[in-house]
Structures are given as structure tokens and as C-alpha cells.
Write a protein that holds these residues in place. Structure first.
Motif, PDB file in Angstrom:
ATOM      1  N   ASP A 401       8.460  11.350   7.724  1.00  0.00           N
ATOM      2  CA  ASP A 401       9.786  11.402   8.172  1.00  0.00           C
ATOM      3  C   ASP A 401      10.771  11.171   7.055  1.00  0.00           C
ATOM      4  N   PHE A 402      11.730  12.293   7.183  1.00  0.00           N
ATOM      5  CA  PHE A 402      12.812  11.804   6.114  1.00  0.00           C
ATOM      6  C   PHE A 402      13.642  10.546   5.949  1.00  0.00           C
ATOM      7  N   TRP A 403      13.621   9.686   7.139  1.00  0.00           N
ATOM      8  CA  TRP A 403      14.308   8.715   7.262  1.00  0.00           C
ATOM      9  C   TRP A 403      13.316   7.421   7.215  1.00  0.00           C
ATOM     10  N   SER A 404      11.942   7.323   6.801  1.00  0.00           N
ATOM     11  CA  SER A 404      11.273   6.489   6.288  1.00  0.00           C
ATOM     12  C   SER A 404      11.702   5.726   5.171  1.00  0.00           C
ATOM     13  N   PRO A 405      11.852   6.581   3.896  1.00  0.00           N
ATOM     14  CA  PRO A 405      12.288   5.957   2.711  1.00  0.00           C
ATOM     15  C   PRO A 405      13.581   5.478   2.756  1.00  0.00           C
ATOM     16  N   THR A 406      14.323   5.837   3.472  1.00  0.00           N
ATOM     17  CA  THR A 406      15.889   5.320   3.621  1.00  0.00           C
ATOM     18  C   THR A 406      16.079   4.331   4.551  1.00  0.00           C
ATOM     19  N   ASN A 407      14.959   3.730   5.187  1.00  0.00           N
ATOM     20  CA  ASN A 407      15.101   2.410   5.871  1.00  0.00           C
ATOM     21  C   ASN A 407      15.627   1.444   4.903  1.00  0.00           C
ATOM     22  N   PRO A 408      16.445   0.416   5.052  1.00  0.00           N
ATOM     23  CA  PRO A 408      16.880  -0.482   4.352  1.00  0.00           C
ATOM     24  C   PRO A 408      15.936  -1.208   3.562  1.00  0.00           C
ATOM     25  N   VAL A 409      14.566  -1.441   4.136  1.00  0.00           N
ATOM     26  CA  VAL A 409      13.302  -1.833   3.550  1.00  0.00           C
ATOM     27  C   VAL A 409      12.597  -0.595   3.745  1.00  0.00           C
ATOM     28  N   PRO A 410      12.537   0.209   2.236  1.00  0.00           N
ATOM     29  CA  PRO A 410      11.659   1.431   2.558  1.00  0.00           C
ATOM     30  C   PRO A 410      10.610   1.575   2.985  1.00  0.00           C
ATOM     31  N   LEU A 411       9.907   2.233   3.825  1.00  0.00           N
ATOM     32  CA  LEU A 411       8.965   2.353   4.745  1.00  0.00           C
ATOM     33  C   LEU A 411       7.969   3.322   3.646  1.00  0.00           C
ATOM     34  N   LEU A 412       7.028   2.984   3.172  1.00  0.00           N
ATOM     35  CA  LEU A 412       6.375   3.554   1.999  1.00  0.00           C
ATOM     36  C   LEU A 412       4.812   3.548   2.177  1.00  0.00           C
ATOM     37  N   ARG A 413       4.503   2.602   2.866  1.00  0.00           N
ATOM     38  CA  ARG A 413       2.849   2.421   3.182  1.00  0.00           C
ATOM     39  C   ARG A 413       2.697   2.392   4.836  1.00  0.00           C
ATOM     40  N   GLU A 414       1.456   2.816   5.022  1.00  0.00           N
ATOM     41  CA  GLU A 414       1.003   2.745   6.356  1.00  0.00           C
ATOM     42  C   GLU A 414       1.088   1.416   6.984  1.00  0.00           C
ATOM     43  N   GLU A 415       0.587   0.568   6.265  1.00  0.00           N
ATOM     44  CA  GLU A 415       0.535  -0.893   6.859  1.00  0.00           C
ATOM     45  C   GLU A 415       2.039  -1.531   7.145  1.00  0.00           C
ATOM     46  N   GLN A 416       3.086  -1.071   6.430  1.00  0.00           N
ATOM     47  CA  GLN A 416       4.179  -1.391   6.856  1.00  0.00           C
ATOM     48  C   GLN A 416       4.683  -0.779   8.499  1.00  0.00           C
ATOM     49  N   VAL A 417       4.450   0.452   8.605  1.00  0.00           N
ATOM     50  CA  VAL A 417       4.662   1.002   9.953  1.00  0.00           C
ATOM     51  C   VAL A 417       3.873   0.308  11.009  1.00  0.00           C
ATOM     52  N   GLN A 418       2.715  -0.178  10.548  1.00  0.00           N
ATOM     53  CA  GLN A 418       1.800  -0.589  11.700  1.00  0.00           C
ATOM     54  C   GLN A 418       2.310  -1.924  11.907  1.00  0.00           C
TER      55      GLN A 418
END
Length: 425
Positions: A401-418
Motif C-alpha cells: 500500500d502506498f501509505w505504508s512507507p509514509t507512516n510516521p514510523v515507516p512500515l517496511l517489513r512484514e513483522e512490523q505490520v504483524q
């Protein structure tokens, strides 16, 4: 609400750059907004005198069509001879097959205007229908080329010329922005579409009409507007103007939603909610990048979780994640503190927060959790039948999703979302 119509432009901020998607070169319509007349009076008036339309296609809420006379009232006001087609209901998250079917009916009827009565998938679908009509799109393979994910977007995309009128019945706010979302039937993947000329020409607000919207949908889409405001205020890419819009929207929407919860017939509160949704969506038009709540929510949607409910579940969790891992960036804490201060400064909101046992030391995530619980809305994935077994796939999807990397703490790895998903499992 008096009977005199108020008729004005929505916020006219020029389009910005949507998380790496260059939209500043696009010509996106800025809709006028009408309120004060009944929805059917306003629609009939503007079809005749503003758009000079006489072959109207209506896409209506299935529940309004089945359970009320509101679609019939709209047809009567416009004039039965001028209505060339009616589609009652669109499947949630807007399947391409239904978009193409409606476009075929509009094409066969030579429709010169499209009116939506409802919200969410109906609004999104209508935007893409008009794109299909302008570019003679009849097959899924053709439509795929116009997705923002496509590497084969035609060089000469034709702008829709048929006017779109939206009569929203929820607070999701999609009528104020040009992006449309549609789900590819074969893959169940939801694609975004945005091209010059897409979007509404007129939005008609009728607070009395909204009393027919089920409380669950009204309040949860209101939380969607809260999420728009909160993620815009917390965005590291915001501007002074976007902060002003988001703050105004937040101050209007939260206490007004609480009033609607106490009294579903509070028409002034409902009208204030509708106006707040405009403020909430102004930031998207200006290209302010949002964050993880929206990115993850976009993946929950095709699983059958309404957008408003995705915000109810994900927004507090993402705020908690950002404050936990954003300590090295003082802007993250400063922005969350600003939102906390806004919420505490509203007397009705502050009273609800104190009743929940919170103090001015409580985190933003805790405040949002209390507000959503006070509205009686879901706060876990378990409540919407989303289990841990699909967390890996959800995490992979969210990273696209185009807003994952623009999260204030960029979401770049699956374990972050999990980790975020586990917090609301």
C-alpha cells in the motif's frame, strides 16, 4: 436547517502528490456542495438548471431501495421520463464486474448524468463507471490498464464528461476526492483509479436523510473521518493549511458523533458531522500522506471489513505503535500531543475520556480507544472474524500500500505490520 439552499465549492486546495503518485498534473474536479434543500429537491433542481441533464442514471443504496421510499421520491422529483436506469446496490468494495455492467447499461441508455444515493462502494463505483464510459472500457483486461498499479496506463486517457452527483448517506467522505477503488473479481485485489476529470461535480448533503442510515454505519464511518483527521495531523508530510483543516474536522466530528450516539435524531449534530467530513477529506485532495491505519485497513476491506470499522480497530493500535517506536523523532510525539490536546479541549469529549478513567497523561491511542468504545464500535479483529492465520498475507498486502512507507514510523517489513495486528487480534 432552514429551507434556503446553501451552495458552495468544496475546499479548493490544488491536488498535491499522493504518496509518490503524481497527481498534481491531473485536472480533478472540485465539487460544489449543497445543503438546506431536501436531497430530491436539490438534485432535481441542479440536474435541470445546472447540468441540463435529461437522461439520468441512478445508482442507489440497496437498503434504501428495499426498505424506504427514498429512491422513489428521488425518481419522482427528477421525473420518471428523465430516469433511464436504476441500479439498486453495489457489492461492498466495488467488484469490477458490477462497474462494467453499470457502464454497459449507461452506454446503452445514452445516459447524460449519473446520480448516486448512498455512499462507500456506490460512490467509488460511479467514479470508475464514468471513466469506463469516457474510454469505452468494456472488459476487465481493459480496466486493469487504468489502475494506478498498472505499468501500461494509456497515454491519452479521456476525461469523463458526464456529470456525477453524489448524495452521501454516511461519513466516509469519498465523494470529496477523485480516487475510486474497485476490486478485481478474479484476484480479490482492490485497485485504485485516478485520472483527470474523475470525481463528483456536486455533493448534496441532507442530514434528515442520514437518519435512515443504520447507527453502526453512521458512527463507524464517522470514525473513518476521525482517522483521516488524526493521521493527517500526525503525518510528517503535513502543512499548516492541512493541519488547520484536520483540526477543524476533528473538533467538529468527535463531539458531534457523541451527540448522535446519545440521540440518533439530532439533526444539527448530523449536519455538523457531514461538514466535518469535508474537512477530513481536504487533506487527501492536497496530497497529505497518511499512515498505517489506512494502509492496513485497505487490506482488511476486501475481507469484508467495512472501511469505518477498519479505522475503529487499527487507528488506536497504529498510534500506539508509532509512539513506541518513534522516540528518536521528536515530531512524532509532538504531533500526537497536539491531537491529544485538541481532544481534551473539547468539553464533551473530555467528559467521556474522564469517565473512561483516562487522564492528560494517557496516550493518544488510549484516547481514541475510549472514544471508539464510547460509540459502541468494534475494537478487535476477532470481533470481525479476522483470525491470526491470515496475518502473514495481510502484512504482505499492507506493505504494497502506498501509505505504508509514509507512516510516521515507516512500515517496511512484514513483522512490523504483524506486531500491529497482534495488538488488536
Amino acid at each position: 436547517m432552514d429551507s434556503k439552499e446553501t451552495f458552495e465549492l468544496a475546499f479548493t486546495e490544488p491536488p498535491g502528490n499522493l504518496a509518490g503518485l503524481p497527481i498534481e498534473h491531473l485536472s480533478l474536479p472540485t465539487p460544489h456542495v449543497s445543503w438546506g434543500l431536501t436531497y430530491e429537491e436539490s438534485c432535481a433542481k441542479h440536474l435541470e438548471h445546472t447540468f441540463h441533464a435529461s437522461r439520468v442514471y441512478i445508482i442507489a443504496s440497496g437498503s434504501l431501495a428495499r426498505n424506504t421510499d427514498r429512491v422513489d421520491r428521488l425518481i419522482k422529483a427528477i421525473g420518471e421520463s428523465k430516469v433511464v436506469g436504476v441500479r439498486n446496490g453495489i457489492t461492498p468494495h466495488t467488484p469490477w464486474s458490477e462497474i462494467l455492467s453499470i457502464a454497459a447499461e449507461c452506454r446503452a441508455a445514452n445516459a447524460d448524468s449519473v446520480v448516486t444515493l448512498g455512499a462507500g462502494s456506490i460512490t467509488d463505483g460511479a467514479k470508475i463507471v464514468l471513466l469506463c464510459l469516457a474510454n469505452d472500457i468494456t472488459e476487465p483486461s481493459q480496466l486493469a490498464r487504468y489502475s494506478i498499479e498498472s505499468t501500461e496506463i494509456p497515454a491519452n486517457v479521456k476525461e469523463p464528461t458526464i456529470p456525477l452527483i453524489n448524495i452521501p448517506t454516511t461519513l466516509s467522505g469519498g465523494e470529496y476526492f477523485s480516487t475510486g477503488g474497485g476490486t478485481e473479481d478474479s484476484t480479490h485485489h482492490k485497485h485504485g483509479f485516478i485520472h483527470s476529470g474523475m470525481g463528483s461535480r456536486l455533493v448534496i448533503l441532507d442530514a434528515e436523510l442520514s437518519t435512515l442510515t443504520p447507527e453502526y454505519h453512521w458512527l463507524s464511518t464517522g470514525v473513518r473521518s476521525i482517522d483521516h483527521c488524526v493521521e493527517a495531523l500526525c503525518s510528517l508530510g503535513s502543512t499548516a493549511k492541512s493541519d488547520e483543516y484536520a483540526e477543524n474536522g476533528l473538533r467538529m466530528i468527535v463531539p458531534s458523533l457523541m451527540k448522535c450516539k446519545k440521540d440518533p435524531q439530532d439533526i444539527p449534530a448530523r449536519h455538523k458531522c457531514q461538514l466535518a467530513a469535508r474537512f477530513a477529506m481536504a487533506n487527501l485532495r492536497a496530497g497529505i500522506p497518511l499512515g498505517g491505519s489506512h494502509a492496513i485497513g485497505h487490506q482488511l476491506g476486501p475481507l469484508g471489513v467495512p472501511h469505518g470499522i477498519t479505522s475503529c480497530i487499527m487507528s488506536p493500535a497504529v498510534m500506539e505503535y508509532n509512539i513506541k517506536y518513534g522516540s528518536e523523532n521528536p515530531q512524532i510525539k509532538a504531533r500526537q500531543d497536539k491531537v491529544r490536546d485538541i481532544l481534551w479541549s473539547e468539553p464533551e469529549v473530555a467528559a467521556a475520556l474522564r469517565e473512561a478513567g483516562l487522564s492528560d497523561m494517557s496516550s493518544l491511542g488510549q484516547l481514541l480507544d475510549a472514544i471508539i468504545r464510547a460509540l459502541g464500535l468494534p475494537r478487535s479483529l476477532h470481533e470481525v472474524q479476522v483470525g491470526r492465520d491470515i496475518f502473514p498475507a495481510l502484512s504482505k498486502g499492507a506493505l504494497r500500500d502506498f501509505w505504508s512507507p509514509t507512516n510516521p514510523v515507516p512500515l517496511l517489513r512484514e513483522e512490523q505490520v504483524q506486531e500491529i495486528l497482534e495488538a488488536v487480534a
